[in-house]
Design a protein around this motif. Structure first.
Motif, short mmCIF file in Angstrom:
data_model
loop_
_atom_site.label_atom_id
_atom_site.label_comp_id
_atom_site.label_asym_id
_atom_site.label_seq_id
_atom_site.Cartn_x
_atom_site.Cartn_y
_atom_site.Cartn_z
N LEU A 105 -47.56 -17.43 -37.36
CA LEU A 105 -47.46 -18.60 -36.50
C LEU A 105 -46.13 -19.31 -36.73
O LEU A 105 -45.47 -19.74 -35.77
N LEU A 106 -45.73 -19.44 -37.98
CA LEU A 106 -44.44 -20.07 -38.29
C LEU A 106 -43.29 -19.28 -37.66
O LEU A 106 -42.40 -19.85 -37.04
N LEU A 107 -43.35 -17.97 -37.82
CA LEU A 107 -42.30 -17.13 -37.24
C LEU A 107 -42.22 -17.30 -35.73
O LEU A 107 -41.13 -17.40 -35.16
N LYS A 108 -43.39 -17.37 -35.12
CA LYS A 108 -43.43 -17.49 -33.66
C LYS A 108 -42.89 -18.85 -33.20
O LYS A 108 -42.12 -18.93 -32.24
N LEU A 109 -43.30 -19.90 -33.90
CA LEU A 109 -42.84 -21.24 -33.52
C LEU A 109 -41.33 -21.41 -33.72
O LEU A 109 -40.67 -22.13 -32.98
N LEU A 110 -40.78 -20.75 -34.73
CA LEU A 110 -39.35 -20.81 -34.94
C LEU A 110 -38.58 -20.10 -33.82
O LEU A 110 -37.47 -20.49 -33.47
N GLN A 111 -39.21 -19.08 -33.26
CA GLN A 111 -38.55 -18.29 -32.22
C GLN A 111 -38.72 -18.91 -30.84
O GLN A 111 -37.81 -18.81 -30.00
N GLU A 112 -39.87 -19.55 -30.60
CA GLU A 112 -40.17 -20.08 -29.27
C GLU A 112 -39.39 -21.38 -29.01
O GLU A 112 -39.08 -22.12 -29.94
#
Length: 320
Positions: free
Chosen positions: A48-55
């Protein structure tokens, strides 16, 4: 004189070697520090952290709305890890949106877990967003959850961290005039600590007097804040008074207090005071490290008191 100076420097180096070096931490770009944190609550592979950093920021709440992602920040531990990592990565807006999303979900589900609301307020403090902290508090009351002194204190701390002192004072007045939420020792500590960091010794002393007027005894962290504020504001006489008061109360000073006391004494450039203080520190077996020693070596060289310096360094070397 020259040979004495050489002996002093040799002793200084020996003391330096006797103190364990702090383990070296690998350096990573700021945005990746959340992934490599030593905090066990922060997963290196948090999807989730990885995704939020990318989005993009506009997609944060829609990402969280998915059942899988929503589950990943359902607990306090996982939410704390996520928000803390986003703050550490300088993604403040995204961290705010995560907190807003969580608050909205708690409101929809009529959440009544007081501790979760307090946790959200604390996270708002880390984000330095007092308006969001107030919003959490209002939602909590709207849901019928009765606030506690801890909840009020968390709100005060969030306001102080956001430099919103006027609101913090207003909350204190509410507590003071209430029957069930009277200020406690933590309440006063937050204000004392805040003014100590601002080097506002007059306000710091006023809140310290108020704490004693409410019959709360100062603890170690209060003395730490008072002495730090006194040294940084060049009002060291008050710091000495607090240190003596602390010792009479049988409270053992920590390393931070000893460092601040030594700094204050060195600013006075009075070798006898420094020597007396360090002898007290060593005789009591209190913690002291090389970083502290380094602060007073130049002062002693300037004073020409190299023999006295040699005596203390020898004692330090044996102690270590």
């Amino acid at each position: 004189m020259a040979s004495t100076g050489k002996r002093v420097l040799a002793l200084a180096r020996n003391v330096s070697l006797s103190v364990p070096l702090q383990s070296q931490q690998p350096h990573y770009p700021l945005i990746f520090r959340g992934f490599f944190s030593t905090d066990p609550s922060i997963s290196i592979t948090n999807p989730l952290l990885l995704k939020l950093l990318q989005e993009p920021t506009s997609s944060v709440k829609s990402v969280l709305d998915s059942q899988e992602n929503g589950f990943l920040c359902s607990s306090r531990l996982s939410l704390n890890a996520l928000v803390t990592s986003l703050i550490s990565s300088s993604m403040l807006k995204k961290a705010q949106l995560v907190l807003e999303w969580k608050l909205e979900n708690m409101s929809k589900k009529n959440e009544r877990d007081l501790d979760f609301y307090i946790n959200l307020i604390c996270l708002c403090g880390k984000l330095r967003n007092s308006s969001l902290a107030m919003r959490v508090f209002n939602v909590m009351e709207f849901q019928g959850v009765k606030p506690t002194v801890t909840a009020f204190n968390s709100l005060i701390e969030a306001c102080i961290s956001s430099n919103n002192m006027i609101t913090a004072f207003s909350i204190f007045e509410v507590m003071k005039n209430s029957k069930n939420f009277k200020p406690n020792t933590d309440t006063f500590y937050y204000f004392i600590s805040a003014f100590a960091k601002l080097h506002d010794v007059n306000s710091m002393q006023a809140w310290y007097s108020a704490k004693k007027a409410f019959e709360f005894s100062p603890d170690l962290r209060t003395y730490e804040a008072l002495i730090h504020g006194s040294v940084k504001s060049n009002c060291f006489d008050f710091g000495v008074k607090c240190f003596e008061e602390m010792i009479l109360s049988d409270i053992v000073p920590n390393t931070i207090i000893l460092e601040n006391m030594l700094e204050g004494l060195c600013k006075r450039k009075n070798f006898d005071e420094v020597k007396k203080f360090l002898n007290v520190v060593l005789d009591n077996g209190w913690e002291i490290d090389w970083n502290v020693v380094e602060k007073f070596i130049p002062v002693w060289f300037e004073s020409g008191e190299l023999e006295g310096m040699k005596e203390i360094l020898t004692k330090l070397n044996k102690w270590n």
